[in-house]
Design a protein around this motif. Sequence first.
Motif, PDB file in Angstrom:
ATOM      1  N   PHE A 289      61.555  50.716   2.463  1.00  0.00           N
ATOM      2  CA  PHE A 289      62.548  50.107   1.573  1.00  0.00           C
ATOM      3  C   PHE A 289      61.885  49.630   0.284  1.00  0.00           C
ATOM      4  O   PHE A 289      62.394  49.868  -0.818  1.00  0.00           O
ATOM      5  CB  PHE A 289      63.232  48.947   2.283  1.00  0.00           C
ATOM      6  N   LEU A 290      60.734  48.971   0.401  1.00  0.00           N
ATOM      7  CA  LEU A 290      60.020  48.493  -0.773  1.00  0.00           C
ATOM      8  C   LEU A 290      59.515  49.656  -1.616  1.00  0.00           C
ATOM      9  O   LEU A 290      59.547  49.615  -2.852  1.00  0.00           O
ATOM     10  CB  LEU A 290      58.853  47.607  -0.352  1.00  0.00           C
ATOM     11  N   VAL A 291      59.050  50.705  -0.952  1.00  0.00           N
ATOM     12  CA  VAL A 291      58.605  51.900  -1.676  1.00  0.00           C
ATOM     13  C   VAL A 291      59.761  52.485  -2.480  1.00  0.00           C
ATOM     14  O   VAL A 291      59.602  52.894  -3.638  1.00  0.00           O
ATOM     15  CB  VAL A 291      58.032  52.941  -0.697  1.00  0.00           C
ATOM     16  N   GLY A 292      60.960  52.500  -1.884  1.00  0.00           N
ATOM     17  CA  GLY A 292      62.126  53.004  -2.591  1.00  0.00           C
ATOM     18  C   GLY A 292      62.438  52.200  -3.839  1.00  0.00           C
ATOM     19  O   GLY A 292      62.791  52.753  -4.884  1.00  0.00           O
ATOM     20  N   LEU A 293      62.304  50.868  -3.735  1.00  0.00           N
ATOM     21  CA  LEU A 293      62.526  50.028  -4.915  1.00  0.00           C
ATOM     22  C   LEU A 293      61.509  50.352  -6.000  1.00  0.00           C
ATOM     23  O   LEU A 293      61.841  50.432  -7.183  1.00  0.00           O
ATOM     24  CB  LEU A 293      62.409  48.549  -4.531  1.00  0.00           C
ATOM     25  N   ALA A 294      60.247  50.526  -5.597  1.00  0.00           N
ATOM     26  CA  ALA A 294      59.206  50.835  -6.580  1.00  0.00           C
ATOM     27  C   ALA A 294      59.461  52.176  -7.251  1.00  0.00           C
ATOM     28  O   ALA A 294      59.306  52.308  -8.476  1.00  0.00           O
ATOM     29  CB  ALA A 294      57.838  50.830  -5.893  1.00  0.00           C
ATOM     30  N   GLU A 295      59.856  53.166  -6.479  1.00  0.00           N
ATOM     31  CA  GLU A 295      60.083  54.494  -7.057  1.00  0.00           C
ATOM     32  C   GLU A 295      61.296  54.525  -7.972  1.00  0.00           C
ATOM     33  O   GLU A 295      61.367  55.347  -8.893  1.00  0.00           O
ATOM     34  CB  GLU A 295      60.237  55.525  -5.939  1.00  0.00           C
ATOM     35  N   SER A 296      62.225  53.603  -7.763  1.00  0.00           N
ATOM     36  CA  SER A 296      63.407  53.546  -8.632  1.00  0.00           C
ATOM     37  C   SER A 296      63.210  52.592  -9.801  1.00  0.00           C
ATOM     38  O   SER A 296      64.149  52.359 -10.578  1.00  0.00           O
ATOM     39  CB  SER A 296      64.629  53.118  -7.813  1.00  0.00           C
ATOM     40  N   GLY A 297      62.016  52.028  -9.921  1.00  0.00           N
ATOM     41  CA  GLY A 297      61.719  51.141 -11.037  1.00  0.00           C
ATOM     42  C   GLY A 297      62.204  49.718 -10.863  1.00  0.00           C
ATOM     43  O   GLY A 297      62.206  48.938 -11.820  1.00  0.00           O
ATOM     44  N   ARG A 298      62.575  49.333  -9.636  1.00  0.00           N
ATOM     45  CA  ARG A 298      63.112  47.991  -9.401  1.00  0.00           C
ATOM     46  C   ARG A 298      62.093  47.037  -8.757  1.00  0.00           C
ATOM     47  O   ARG A 298      62.445  45.925  -8.395  1.00  0.00           O
ATOM     48  CB  ARG A 298      64.359  48.085  -8.518  1.00  0.00           C
ATOM     49  N   TYR A 299      60.867  47.480  -8.633  1.00  0.00           N
ATOM     50  CA  TYR A 299      59.794  46.623  -8.099  1.00  0.00           C
ATOM     51  C   TYR A 299      58.515  46.986  -8.839  1.00  0.00           C
ATOM     52  O   TYR A 299      58.128  48.153  -8.885  1.00  0.00           O
ATOM     53  CB  TYR A 299      59.612  46.845  -6.602  1.00  0.00           C
ATOM     54  N   ARG A 300      57.886  45.981  -9.400  1.00  0.00           N
ATOM     55  CA  ARG A 300      56.711  46.186 -10.238  1.00  0.00           C
ATOM     56  C   ARG A 300      55.471  45.610  -9.567  1.00  0.00           C
ATOM     57  O   ARG A 300      55.520  44.517  -8.998  1.00  0.00           O
ATOM     58  CB  ARG A 300      56.929  45.500 -11.581  1.00  0.00           C
ATOM     59  N   ALA A 301      54.373  46.331  -9.649  1.00  0.00           N
ATOM     60  CA  ALA A 301      53.099  45.819  -9.148  1.00  0.00           C
ATOM     61  C   ALA A 301      52.579  44.737 -10.083  1.00  0.00           C
ATOM     62  O   ALA A 301      52.632  44.880 -11.301  1.00  0.00           O
ATOM     63  CB  ALA A 301      52.081  46.953  -9.051  1.00  0.00           C
ATOM     64  N   VAL A 302      52.098  43.642  -9.505  1.00  0.00           N
ATOM     65  CA  VAL A 302      51.484  42.564 -10.291  1.00  0.00           C
ATOM     66  C   VAL A 302      50.045  42.424  -9.825  1.00  0.00           C
ATOM     67  O   VAL A 302      49.782  41.977  -8.710  1.00  0.00           O
ATOM     68  CB  VAL A 302      52.242  41.232 -10.126  1.00  0.00           C
ATOM     69  N   ILE A 303      49.120  42.832 -10.680  1.00  0.00           N
ATOM     70  CA  ILE A 303      47.696  42.815 -10.358  1.00  0.00           C
ATOM     71  C   ILE A 303      46.971  41.893 -11.321  1.00  0.00           C
ATOM     72  O   ILE A 303      47.096  42.032 -12.536  1.00  0.00           O
ATOM     73  CB  ILE A 303      47.090  44.229 -10.433  1.00  0.00           C
ATOM     74  N   ASP A 304      46.248  40.948 -10.754  1.00  0.00           N
ATOM     75  CA  ASP A 304      45.435  40.056 -11.573  1.00  0.00           C
ATOM     76  C   ASP A 304      44.106  40.718 -11.896  1.00  0.00           C
ATOM     77  O   ASP A 304      43.768  40.958 -13.047  1.00  0.00           O
ATOM     78  CB  ASP A 304      45.220  38.731 -10.844  1.00  0.00           C
ATOM     79  N   ARG A 305      43.339  41.034 -10.847  1.00  0.00           N
ATOM     80  CA  ARG A 305      42.024  41.627 -11.023  1.00  0.00           C
ATOM     81  C   ARG A 305      41.746  42.626  -9.910  1.00  0.00           C
ATOM     82  O   ARG A 305      42.354  42.571  -8.845  1.00  0.00           O
ATOM     83  CB  ARG A 305      40.931  40.554 -11.008  1.00  0.00           C
ATOM     84  N   SER A 306      40.816  43.527 -10.198  1.00  0.00           N
ATOM     85  CA  SER A 306      40.406  44.545  -9.242  1.00  0.00           C
ATOM     86  C   SER A 306      38.886  44.505  -9.100  1.00  0.00           C
ATOM     87  O   SER A 306      38.163  44.501 -10.102  1.00  0.00           O
ATOM     88  CB  SER A 306      40.861  45.927  -9.733  1.00  0.00           C
ATOM     89  N   TYR A 307      38.408  44.456  -7.855  1.00  0.00           N
ATOM     90  CA  TYR A 307      36.975  44.393  -7.575  1.00  0.00           C
ATOM     91  C   TYR A 307      36.575  45.563  -6.694  1.00  0.00           C
ATOM     92  O   TYR A 307      37.312  45.961  -5.783  1.00  0.00           O
ATOM     93  CB  TYR A 307      36.617  43.106  -6.827  1.00  0.00           C
ATOM     94  N   ALA A 308      35.367  46.087  -6.920  1.00  0.00           N
ATOM     95  CA  ALA A 308      34.798  47.058  -5.992  1.00  0.00           C
ATOM     96  C   ALA A 308      34.465  46.364  -4.678  1.00  0.00           C
ATOM     97  O   ALA A 308      34.203  45.157  -4.650  1.00  0.00           O
ATOM     98  CB  ALA A 308      33.536  47.680  -6.587  1.00  0.00           C
ATOM     99  N   LEU A 309      34.459  47.125  -3.593  1.00  0.00           N
ATOM    100  CA  LEU A 309      34.112  46.552  -2.290  1.00  0.00           C
ATOM    101  C   LEU A 309      32.752  45.868  -2.351  1.00  0.00           C
ATOM    102  O   LEU A 309      32.548  44.816  -1.723  1.00  0.00           O
ATOM    103  CB  LEU A 309      34.107  47.653  -1.226  1.00  0.00           C
ATOM    104  N   SER A 310      31.831  46.435  -3.111  1.00  0.00           N
ATOM    105  CA  SER A 310      30.494  45.850  -3.216  1.00  0.00           C
ATOM    106  C   SER A 310      30.502  44.492  -3.901  1.00  0.00           C
ATOM    107  O   SER A 310      29.549  43.727  -3.784  1.00  0.00           O
ATOM    108  CB  SER A 310      29.568  46.802  -3.980  1.00  0.00           C
ATOM    109  N   ASP A 311      31.585  44.170  -4.610  1.00  0.00           N
ATOM    110  CA  ASP A 311      31.724  42.873  -5.281  1.00  0.00           C
ATOM    111  C   ASP A 311      32.628  41.926  -4.492  1.00  0.00           C
ATOM    112  O   ASP A 311      33.266  41.045  -5.062  1.00  0.00           O
ATOM    113  CB  ASP A 311      32.292  43.059  -6.690  1.00  0.00           C
ATOM    114  N   ILE A 312      32.678  42.105  -3.175  1.00  0.00           N
ATOM    115  CA  ILE A 312      33.622  41.353  -2.355  1.00  0.00           C
ATOM    116  C   ILE A 312      33.382  39.853  -2.424  1.00  0.00           C
ATOM    117  O   ILE A 312      34.339  39.061  -2.385  1.00  0.00           O
ATOM    118  CB  ILE A 312      33.573  41.842  -0.883  1.00  0.00           C
ATOM    119  N   VAL A 313      32.140  39.410  -2.555  1.00  0.00           N
ATOM    120  CA  VAL A 313      31.871  37.971  -2.631  1.00  0.00           C
ATOM    121  C   VAL A 313      32.479  37.401  -3.907  1.00  0.00           C
ATOM    122  O   VAL A 313      33.083  36.318  -3.883  1.00  0.00           O
ATOM    123  CB  VAL A 313      30.356  37.683  -2.557  1.00  0.00           C
TER     124      VAL A 313
END
Length: 358
Positions: A289-313
Amino acid sequence: MNATRSITMRAASYRQFGPPEVVRIVDIPKPSPRPDEVLIRVHASTLSAADRRSRRRSVPRGLQAFAALALGVFGPRTPVLGMDAAGVVEAVGAEVTAFVPGDEVVAMLGARFGGHAEYVTVPQDGAITAKPRNMGFEEAVTLVFGGLTAHGFLARAAIRTGDTVLINGASGAVGTAAVQLAKNLGAYVTAVCSGANRDLVTSLGADRVIDYATEDFAAGTRTYDVIMDCVGNAPFERVETCLNPGGALLLVITDLKGLLRAPGRSRNSGKLVTAGNLRLRYTGEDLAFLVGLAESGRYRAVIDRSYALSDIVRAHRFVDSGRKRGNVIVRVAGSAPGQSLTKRSSATTEPGTGAKAP
């Protein structure tokens, strides 16, 4: 060396509860799918407040004994955190018919954890579905933990078009999902967050924003059909007068007293009080259901930051800071030592007295 690599995988593992530094990158056995399971090569996972609380075994008042039983008494019962995953199906068990190798999927792992590793297994009838076709893995994984949690709680309130909904802690992973889902249900949404996050929650659909630093939403005269508390500082006794007759209080985070008193509060007040996520059942249908909302443009991803696994700490340190808004991503497949983080947006402190929104 190649033979060893084929039966082991890199994972962010912790063997004792404590600060971010207890998490280390190690080689552990690569899982094999059981007959009814799917093996996913993980491309991305999130690092949520739930991961932070589990790593520290830090829970609301009164829940310490339950946490020890669930997470481990002397050390972590499950050494690899990560409650969600987005990736590619690597292999399937003999009884699996819903997925084939090469499928791009998202999955909710929940209390099983395991997303902060190169591979994870998921039952084919679990919370797994095809990822949105219009999103990459990092964007897609934001639907899972925050989206499913918000969806599960809001579903308890049976929101109708025109209902007034207040989201306390609207800029966290669950809060940003809840704002969008409530708007999709036709609600008038009031978002409580810091003033610095006003533009963010407004862009997600919030009709009104309360800056918790300058205004106490519970002290005003406005009332709401639904209040969703993603912070843990809005117990029933504080917000009872803010709820309309027949309204609902959704306590995503609460202490033992809040959990135990919720059924009685509901009976005596005529208002629904529901607490905790133990009764949430994550399903593939809900995720689709959530995937359907995203594909129809009714749910937006909100990303603050992205880290590599090696930067997990470093990722754990940032989540510990309480400045996270939306989701923090852990990039797993293809990450290598020394890769730097990608910052998607500025971060701000969540409301509450030391509590962070998930």
